[in-house]
Structure formats: C-alpha cells, structure tokens
Design a protein around this motif. Structure first.
Motif, short mmCIF file in Angstrom:
data_model
loop_
_atom_site.label_atom_id
_atom_site.label_comp_id
_atom_site.label_asym_id
_atom_site.label_seq_id
_atom_site.Cartn_x
_atom_site.Cartn_y
_atom_site.Cartn_z
N GLY A 167 -20.31 -17.70 -14.83
CA GLY A 167 -19.11 -18.27 -15.42
C GLY A 167 -19.32 -18.74 -16.85
N HIS A 168 -18.46 -19.67 -17.24
CA HIS A 168 -18.55 -20.26 -18.58
C HIS A 168 -19.29 -21.59 -18.49
N GLU A 169 -19.40 -22.25 -19.62
CA GLU A 169 -20.19 -23.48 -19.70
C GLU A 169 -19.67 -24.57 -18.77
N VAL A 170 -18.35 -24.62 -18.55
CA VAL A 170 -17.76 -25.69 -17.73
C VAL A 170 -17.78 -25.35 -16.24
N ASP A 171 -18.12 -24.11 -15.91
CA ASP A 171 -18.10 -23.68 -14.50
C ASP A 171 -19.41 -24.04 -13.82
N TYR A 172 -19.30 -24.69 -12.66
CA TYR A 172 -20.47 -25.01 -11.84
C TYR A 172 -20.24 -24.48 -10.43
#
Length: 398
Positions: free
Chosen positions: A235-240
């Motif tokens: 994902g992107h940086e904010v995806d966990y």
C-alpha cells in the motif's frame, strides 16, 4: 428523430447542470463506511464511502474539515451531509461533504483491530522476534503481482541502485479471496529453495477491502514462522496491514522496500574508495609514528647500550684503581712515617742505648734488672752488661 452530435465537454456540462439543479442531490445525507482515507497537505480530506454493494468518492474541503470533530479512519461508519457534484473536466462525480457524524466502526475494520489485538497479545509483533535484514544481499525474493505497478517500481529501484543483485520473482495474487493463500505459497517456495537472503512482499495502494488479503491470520503466522527475513511494502505510507506488523520490517511503499533491501552499489563503491584512502592514510600515519618511535628507542638503546656501559665502567675502574693506588701509597707512607716515629720512640727508650754513654745494666741470675742496691745480697751472682759485652760477677759486701 434528429439527434444532435455533442462534444464531450457539452455532455459533461449538461450532466453537471442536471445534477446541480436536483434538489435531492444538493441536500443529501448518506451513511456508509470510510475507506482509503487520505489527508492532503492542503488540509482537504479525500476518502471513499462504501456499503456492501457500492462506493462513492468523497471530498471535504479544508473550510469544512477544520470544524470536524470526528477522527476519520478507514473502517469508520459515518453519516455524511453534503452535495453530489460533477467534476466537468473528467466527467466524474463525487460527494462534497459538509458535516460528518460518527456511527461506529465498520465490520472489516473491527475484524482488523480484533485480529491485531489477539496477535499482539501472543507476541507476534515483538521486536525481539524480528530477524535482521542482510546488509549486502546477493539474491532477493519478491512476492507480488507480475503485472502490477509494485513490481515495476521495485525493478526500477533495483536497477538504479544495484543491478548486480539477483531477483527471483514469485508471481502472486495480491487482491481477492485467494491472494493470501498465494502469498503463503510464495513464502513456502522461498523457504524450500533457500537460496535467497531476504523476501519482499509488495503491493500497491488501495482501500481496506483491496488490501484485505494482507490481514489474513494464516499469512501472519507464516510470516512470523519464516526463517528468511521478510520485509513488507504494502500500500501507501498511511496503509497498515497485519502483515506489516508481523514482518521483520515494514516499508511504507514497494519502492521504499526496494530502497531498503537493495544497497546502492555506487555508494558502496564510493565508501570503499573513501575507506581505502582513510585506511592507507591511517597505515602510513601509523608506520611513520612507529618509525619515529623505533628511532627514538634506537637512540635510547644506543645511549644505554652495554658497550657504552662497559666503556664507562672501564673508566670508573681506572679511576677506582688510581684512587686505590693513591690510597695504598698514602697508607704505606703514613704507616712508614708512623713506624719511623715508633722506632725513634723505641730507640729513645731503649735501655741498651744508655750503655753507649758509659752506663751498665745489672741483672740477677734470673735475668731481672736490678734497680736498687738493696736488691743485692752478699755473694749474689749477677750479670753486668756493657756497651760491648757482658760479664758475670759475684757480690761481696765489705
């Protein structure tokens, strides 16, 4: 019936006017679940509102967002008041949000939090279980879609940073019901063919539904039990995802994962050259310092050499010999003078010396010197000593 041919702009403009004049679409309240939430640096909020069957793009501009008292996160159930508007340039429509009321967490997000809490309690996320990544890997395994943007990003980064590292790509589904099983197969493949030193699990960004395969419990346990270090770039940086928490290292994007795993060849080469120069300078400096120390020690040894010591001691011996001879001579002279004095003293007190002056000495028959006349009796035998001899005599008293 005559149909007029319109331009694309005309069609989008026509649809926009219809929607702009619709009373319902300009005064909406919609409930659903927040997904793919993003907060832009400008202060605007972008997200998707979805339910079981459909979804709609949403935007909340900064002027409305600054009054928001709800913490927007993926999986949050909300009720939104706003308007449907058409973005004429690309013909898309979205919900322009004005107010947001919280209703609770969505089912997927609630399931995510529950699994996260359970695995965290078991200790699957603890740092002491994280395996270190190799600093200079020779071969890297990659589990991702063979057609997605993630693999292209990883390959581009790898070629730019270090083209000398081999990459083994395991094509896998990264979305859908079978995706987690496919990723597990990839991990097992690399575990069985143990010739890679680190594995990257990667996927591009998406909503919570699109990334759901990486929240699978079986996949989490497979990552945890793997002997090969695993880094996730999902994902992107904010995806966990759960996979991020259990992996040995989480990278914010697939490209970032590649940046971490593939060391920069040119930086390594540059550092080797710099360290070579530093090492050479250090060796030269050390050799010069040791050479100076040796020269100094050589001088010290020369100053304190046994030969110098012996030469100096020879001189000391010679000085001692001179002093000893001088002392002996002085002692002999002193003793000679003392002996002369004693001889003179003896001569001065020698009773035989008085005989030279015409005197005599008388001894009785026992050899005792007669000092007084009364010591003699009539007819005592005596010995009379003269300067040139002696005679025997007998005493007669008249």
């Amino acid at each position: 019936m005559y149909i007029k041919t319109l331009t694309v702009t005309a069609v989008n403009s026509y649809v926009k006017k219809i929607i702009d004049n619709d009373l319902i679409l300009n005064n909406l309240k919609i409930k659903g679940e927040v997904s793919n939430f993003k907060r832009h640096s400008s202060g605007h909020l972008y997200f998707t509102l979805k339910d079981e069957s459909s979804k709609i793009s949403c935007v909340m501009f900064r002027d409305y967002a600054k009054f928001l008292d709800v913490e927007m996160v993926d999986g949050l159930r909300v009720e939104i008041k706003g308007k449907i508007k058409v973005y004429q340039k690309d013909g898309s429509y979205q919900l322009y949000c004005e107010e947001v009321k919280k209703q609770g967490l969505g089912d997927l997000y609630a399931a995510f939090l529950e699994l996260k809490e359970n695995l965290e309690k078991e200790g699957l996320f603890k740092l002491e279980h994280k395996k270190p990544l190799p600093i200079y890997p020779k071969k890297v395994g990659i589990i991702t879609s063979s057609t997605g943007a993630a693999i292209r990003d990883i390959i581009n980064v790898a070629k730019r940073r270090n083209a000398y590292i081999d990459m083994i790509i395991y094509p896998s589904l990264v979305q859908g019901d079978e995706a987690s099983k496919d990723v597990i197969k990839g991990i097992k493949y690399f575990e069985k063919n143990n010739d890679v030193e680190v594995v990257i699990i990667a996927r591009g960004g998406g909503s919570i539904e699109e990334l759901w395969a990486f929240n699978d419990e079986e996949l989490a346990r497979e990552i945890y039990n793997a002997k090969i270090p695993i880094i996730t770039g999902v994902g992107h940086e904010v995806d966990y995802t759960i996979a991020d928490f259990v992996s040995d290292l989480r990278a914010p994007t697939p490209s970032a994962a590649a940046e971490i795993v593939f060391p920069n060849y040119y930086e390594i080469e540059k550092n080797i050259h710099i360290n070579y120069i530093k090492l050479k300078q250090s060796i030269d400096s050390t050799l010069s310092e040791k050479k100076n120390q040796i020269n100094l020690l050589k001088k010290i040894i020369e100053l304190n050499s046994p030969m110098n010591y012996i030469v100096n001691e020879y001189k000391n011996i010679s000085d001692l010999n001179d002093r000893l001879n001088s002392g002996i001579k002085r002692k002999v002279l002193d003793e000679k003078n003392r002996l002369g004095y004693m001889i003179d003293l003896l001569n001065a007190h020698n009773p035989l010396k008085v005989l030279n002056k015409g005197y005599t000495l008388i001894k009785d028959e026992n050899g005792n010197l007669i000092k007084n006349s009364k010591d003699l009796k009539d007819e005592d035998l005596v010995e009379i000593l003269f300067r040139d001899g002696k005679i025997n005599a007998k005493i007669y008293n008249d």
